[in-house]
Design an enzyme around this catalytic site. Structure first.
Site: not given
Ligand code: CIR
Length: 263
Positions: A169, A256
């Site tokens: 990511h 996250c």
């Protein structure tokens, strides 16, 4: 719209308890399965750190059928004024959006949805002047454009950028330290994407440290990243070390495990 709050000021967060199935979480490399009980310890310490930083945390029940559902950042994006339901770019995580949607509809008056494509929340960096959307193996141009349209509806500016090759990511490789400073890896910095920021580059071999998390007056940082720790201390940040070695086995870090906003 310019929000009344800095991008790192939070008073509210949503987290989800780890499921036993977290041992089967997705990973790009050949790491061992994480141990459920150790993941629980890491998650518990993370939630306490959020609370100690002044954040009210809502904890959702574990979802056994979704091994990666502890990573609530990926199926949604939240701002003080609205939530946006995303479309995770890998089949096994798609239904996590439907699982979190009712909670967001309860907490936010405005809940928008992407009308196509795929976007993982881990690819979004909410920076002071724009919402940066990193194209990656999980986030495609159609999704990025759909997200830009949602952002426009709430008066925010989106900016399409690139997640480095072979990095899960965009935020695996960066985090905001304050309104003008970013902590990032050499490989992401080299793309020029942060030319308008002051940059603190993590030392080689400490790439995992770049997914730190600024929360109010402090910065959460993974333990064991001694070089990064020293750089941030020298720059005057107040650090909260948190162990992430077990969740790192499923390619996860500190941003996250929560959805964060200022209400
Ligand atoms: C995945 O591959 O989707 C999970 N194992 C890790 C997700 C980490 N999410 C994030 O950094 N936003």
């Amino acid at each position: 719209m310019t929000s009344a709050f800095s991008v790192y000021e939070f008073d509210s967060a949503i987290v989800r308890k780890p499921s036993r199935s977290v041992a089967k979480g997705l990973r790009a490399g050949g790491q061992d399965d994480p141990r459920y009980d150790v993941v629980v310890d890491e998650h518990t310490a993370y939630v306490s750190a959020l609370q100690e930083a002044g954040v009210a945390v809502q904890t959702l029940d574990a979802l056994e059928e979704f091994p990666d559902s502890i990573f609530v950042e990926d199926p949604a994006l939240v701002f003080p004024e609205a939530a946006i339901l995303l479309r995770p770019g890998i089949g096994s995580r798609e239904a996590e959006t439907a699982a979190i949607a009712p909670v967001l509809r309860e907490r936010f008056e405005t809940v928008l949805e992407l009308d196509g494509g795929f976007v993982d929340g881990g690819d979004i960096l909410n920076a002071p002047d724009s919402v940066m959307i990193g194209l990656s193996a999980r986030t495609d141009l159609e999704g990025a454009n759909a997200l830009m349209a949602c952002l426009e509806k709430i008066g925010r500016k989106g900016e399409v950028v690139r997640t480095p090759e072979n990095v899960l990511h965009f935020k695996s490789d960066c985090s905001l330290m304050d309104d003008t400073t970013v902590l990032t890896t050499q490989r992401l910095s080299a793309s020029g994407v942060f030319k308008d920021f002051a940059q603190i580059i993590v030392p080689e071999g400490e790439e995992g440290a770049a997914n730190a998390l600024r929360v109010n007056d402090r910065v959460f940082l993974g333990t064991g990243f001694l070089g990064t720790n020293a750089l941030l201390e020298r720059a005057g940040y107040s650090l909260v070390p948190l162990n992430t070695s077990e969740i790192a086995k499923v390619d996860a870090g500190l941003s996250c495990m929560s959805l964060r906003w200022h209400s």
